[in-house]
Design a protein around this motif. Structure first.
Motif, PDB file in Angstrom:
ATOM      1  N   UNK A 194       1.519 -12.469   6.970  1.00  0.00           N
ATOM      2  CA  UNK A 194       2.190 -13.538   6.234  1.00  0.00           C
ATOM      3  C   UNK A 194       1.364 -14.816   6.243  1.00  0.00           C
ATOM      4  N   UNK A 195       0.727 -15.098   7.377  1.00  0.00           N
ATOM      5  CA  UNK A 195      -0.148 -16.281   7.459  1.00  0.00           C
ATOM      6  C   UNK A 195      -1.329 -16.129   6.513  1.00  0.00           C
ATOM      7  N   UNK A 196      -1.918 -14.924   6.500  1.00  0.00           N
ATOM      8  CA  UNK A 196      -3.046 -14.670   5.599  1.00  0.00           C
ATOM      9  C   UNK A 196      -2.627 -14.787   4.136  1.00  0.00           C
ATOM     10  N   UNK A 197      -1.364 -14.473   3.848  1.00  0.00           N
ATOM     11  CA  UNK A 197      -0.849 -14.573   2.484  1.00  0.00           C
ATOM     12  C   UNK A 197      -0.532 -16.019   2.085  1.00  0.00           C
ATOM     13  N   UNK A 198      -0.586 -16.948   3.052  1.00  0.00           N
ATOM     14  CA  UNK A 198      -0.394 -18.366   2.735  1.00  0.00           C
ATOM     15  C   UNK A 198       0.986 -18.912   2.975  1.00  0.00           C
ATOM     16  N   UNK A 199       1.773 -18.272   3.854  1.00  0.00           N
ATOM     17  CA  UNK A 199       3.151 -18.733   4.050  1.00  0.00           C
ATOM     18  C   UNK A 199       3.215 -20.135   4.657  1.00  0.00           C
ATOM     19  N   UNK A 200       2.277 -20.461   5.557  1.00  0.00           N
ATOM     20  CA  UNK A 200       2.296 -21.797   6.171  1.00  0.00           C
ATOM     21  C   UNK A 200       1.914 -22.872   5.161  1.00  0.00           C
ATOM     22  N   UNK A 201       0.936 -22.579   4.319  1.00  0.00           N
ATOM     23  CA  UNK A 201       0.556 -23.534   3.272  1.00  0.00           C
ATOM     24  C   UNK A 201       1.705 -23.742   2.285  1.00  0.00           C
ATOM     25  N   UNK A 202       2.428 -22.651   1.980  1.00  0.00           N
ATOM     26  CA  UNK A 202       3.563 -22.761   1.067  1.00  0.00           C
ATOM     27  C   UNK A 202       4.671 -23.616   1.672  1.00  0.00           C
ATOM     28  N   UNK A 203       4.918 -23.447   2.974  1.00  0.00           N
ATOM     29  CA  UNK A 203       5.930 -24.260   3.652  1.00  0.00           C
ATOM     30  C   UNK A 203       5.547 -25.732   3.619  1.00  0.00           C
ATOM     31  N   UNK A 204       4.260 -26.016   3.820  1.00  0.00           N
ATOM     32  CA  UNK A 204       3.802 -27.413   3.774  1.00  0.00           C
ATOM     33  C   UNK A 204       3.965 -28.005   2.373  1.00  0.00           C
ATOM     34  N   UNK A 205       3.615 -27.203   1.343  1.00  0.00           N
ATOM     35  CA  UNK A 205       3.761 -27.695  -0.038  1.00  0.00           C
ATOM     36  C   UNK A 205       5.224 -27.930  -0.389  1.00  0.00           C
ATOM     37  N   UNK A 206       6.104 -27.043   0.070  1.00  0.00           N
ATOM     38  CA  UNK A 206       7.535 -27.226  -0.188  1.00  0.00           C
ATOM     39  C   UNK A 206       8.039 -28.524   0.443  1.00  0.00           C
ATOM     40  N   UNK A 207       7.570 -28.782   1.666  1.00  0.00           N
ATOM     41  CA  UNK A 207       7.990 -30.005   2.353  1.00  0.00           C
ATOM     42  C   UNK A 207       7.484 -31.241   1.616  1.00  0.00           C
ATOM     43  N   UNK A 208       6.241 -31.209   1.203  1.00  0.00           N
ATOM     44  CA  UNK A 208       5.669 -32.347   0.479  1.00  0.00           C
ATOM     45  C   UNK A 208       6.442 -32.618  -0.813  1.00  0.00           C
ATOM     46  N   UNK A 209       6.708 -31.554  -1.576  1.00  0.00           N
ATOM     47  CA  UNK A 209       7.409 -31.727  -2.853  1.00  0.00           C
ATOM     48  C   UNK A 209       8.812 -32.257  -2.633  1.00  0.00           C
ATOM     49  N   UNK A 210       9.500 -31.725  -1.626  1.00  0.00           N
ATOM     50  CA  UNK A 210      10.865 -32.176  -1.356  1.00  0.00           C
ATOM     51  C   UNK A 210      10.924 -33.626  -0.933  1.00  0.00           C
ATOM     52  N   UNK A 211       9.999 -34.033  -0.068  1.00  0.00           N
ATOM     53  CA  UNK A 211       9.981 -35.411   0.417  1.00  0.00           C
ATOM     54  C   UNK A 211       9.592 -36.380  -0.697  1.00  0.00           C
ATOM     55  N   UNK A 212       8.607 -36.024  -1.491  1.00  0.00           N
ATOM     56  CA  UNK A 212       8.193 -36.895  -2.594  1.00  0.00           C
ATOM     57  C   UNK A 212       9.323 -37.065  -3.603  1.00  0.00           C
ATOM     58  N   UNK A 213      10.041 -35.981  -3.890  1.00  0.00           N
ATOM     59  CA  UNK A 213      11.159 -36.075  -4.826  1.00  0.00           C
ATOM     60  C   UNK A 213      12.277 -36.942  -4.266  1.00  0.00           C
ATOM     61  N   UNK A 214      12.601 -36.760  -2.988  1.00  0.00           N
ATOM     62  CA  UNK A 214      13.667 -37.531  -2.356  1.00  0.00           C
ATOM     63  C   UNK A 214      13.344 -39.019  -2.333  1.00  0.00           C
ATOM     64  N   UNK A 215      12.161 -39.367  -1.853  1.00  0.00           N
ATOM     65  CA  UNK A 215      11.811 -40.779  -1.739  1.00  0.00           C
ATOM     66  C   UNK A 215      11.607 -41.425  -3.102  1.00  0.00           C
ATOM     67  N   UNK A 216      11.237 -40.622  -4.100  1.00  0.00           N
ATOM     68  CA  UNK A 216      11.144 -41.160  -5.457  1.00  0.00           C
ATOM     69  C   UNK A 216      12.492 -41.632  -5.968  1.00  0.00           C
ATOM     70  N   UNK A 217      13.555 -40.899  -5.629  1.00  0.00           N
ATOM     71  CA  UNK A 217      14.906 -41.310  -6.053  1.00  0.00           C
ATOM     72  C   UNK A 217      15.362 -42.564  -5.313  1.00  0.00           C
ATOM     73  N   UNK A 218      14.726 -42.866  -4.182  1.00  0.00           N
ATOM     74  CA  UNK A 218      15.090 -44.058  -3.412  1.00  0.00           C
ATOM     75  C   UNK A 218      14.254 -45.278  -3.796  1.00  0.00           C
ATOM     76  N   UNK A 219      13.415 -45.108  -4.826  1.00  0.00           N
ATOM     77  CA  UNK A 219      12.668 -46.254  -5.333  1.00  0.00           C
ATOM     78  C   UNK A 219      11.250 -46.373  -4.828  1.00  0.00           C
ATOM     79  N   UNK A 220      10.787 -45.418  -4.035  1.00  0.00           N
ATOM     80  CA  UNK A 220       9.404 -45.449  -3.577  1.00  0.00           C
ATOM     81  C   UNK A 220       8.512 -44.962  -4.715  1.00  0.00           C
TER      82      UNK A 220
END
Length: 200
Positions: free
Chosen positions: A162-188
């Motif tokens: 699973x690591x070789x398939x990129x699961x950790x990178x995918x988890x990091x990208x999901x976190x980045x996208x979620x945080x950027x979307x959330x803080x964007x709605x808060x005016x950042x």
């Protein structure tokens, strides 16, 4: 005289509407305070995303295990394994020190590293593919514990797959996208997410 009464009624109605609007606005403002973007509240908002940024892979592997017998001979087992691998970033570990304010309503967020949360073998889809004793030692009994040992080995193999398939990178990208979307709605206006590994 009648025209004056009508005019007065219109003016009075407009004034009444304005007064009601002002009172309603004050009540709404009092009951719904604006969100303050201090580091503590930002961290609390991000931590609510904890389950949303996880990622799950289904991995299938054939795992082989061979056991040498005493005094000689061997037993071989091939196990077809299917498992669910869950990875994510534990946002509950995020601290206010990980939030950095930048000029022009920009922010930098330092994330903990992604990790494998668990590997769960699907018993319904997992089965012995092949099992044999060396043909010239047919009297050697099968080891009833060999399948359990193969399952333990399979967990490590599947996690690495699973690591070789990129699961950790995918988890990091999901976190980045979620945080950027959330803080964007808060005016950042701009959010830079940095993982503990240094990747952005």
């Amino acid at each position: 005289m009648r025209m004056r009464s009508v005019s007065f009624g219109v003016v009075f109605g407009v004034l009444l509407t304005v007064i009601v609007f002002v009172i309603a606005h004050r009540i709404t403002s009092a009951t719904s305070p604006a969100t303050t973007l201090d580091p503590v509240s930002v961290v609390q908002q991000i931590q609510r995303l904890n389950e949303l940024v996880s990622v799950e892979y289904t991995v299938q592997k054939v795992v082989g295990l061979e056991e040498q017998k005493v005094p000689f001979g061997s037993e071989k087992l091939l196990l077809f394994v299917q498992a669910e691998v869950l990875a994510g970033i534990d946002l509950s570990k995020l601290a206010t020190a990980d939030i950095k304010w930048l000029p022009a309503k920009r922010m930098q967020v330092m994330l903990p590293p992604p990790k494998i949360e668990h590997v769960v073998i699907d018993d319904k889809e997992t089965k012995v593919w092949d099992r044999q004793i060396t043909w010239w030692t047919p009297w050697v009994p099968y080891n009833p514990d060999l399948e359990r040992q193969a399952r333990l080995k399979a967990k490590d193999t599947i996690q690495q797959a699973a690591i070789d398939m990129g699961i950790l990178d995918q988890a990091r990208r999901n976190a980045e996208a979620g945080i950027q979307s959330l803080l964007g709605t808060l005016g950042i206006k701009s959010v830079t997410v940095v993982s503990a590994s240094g990747k952005t």
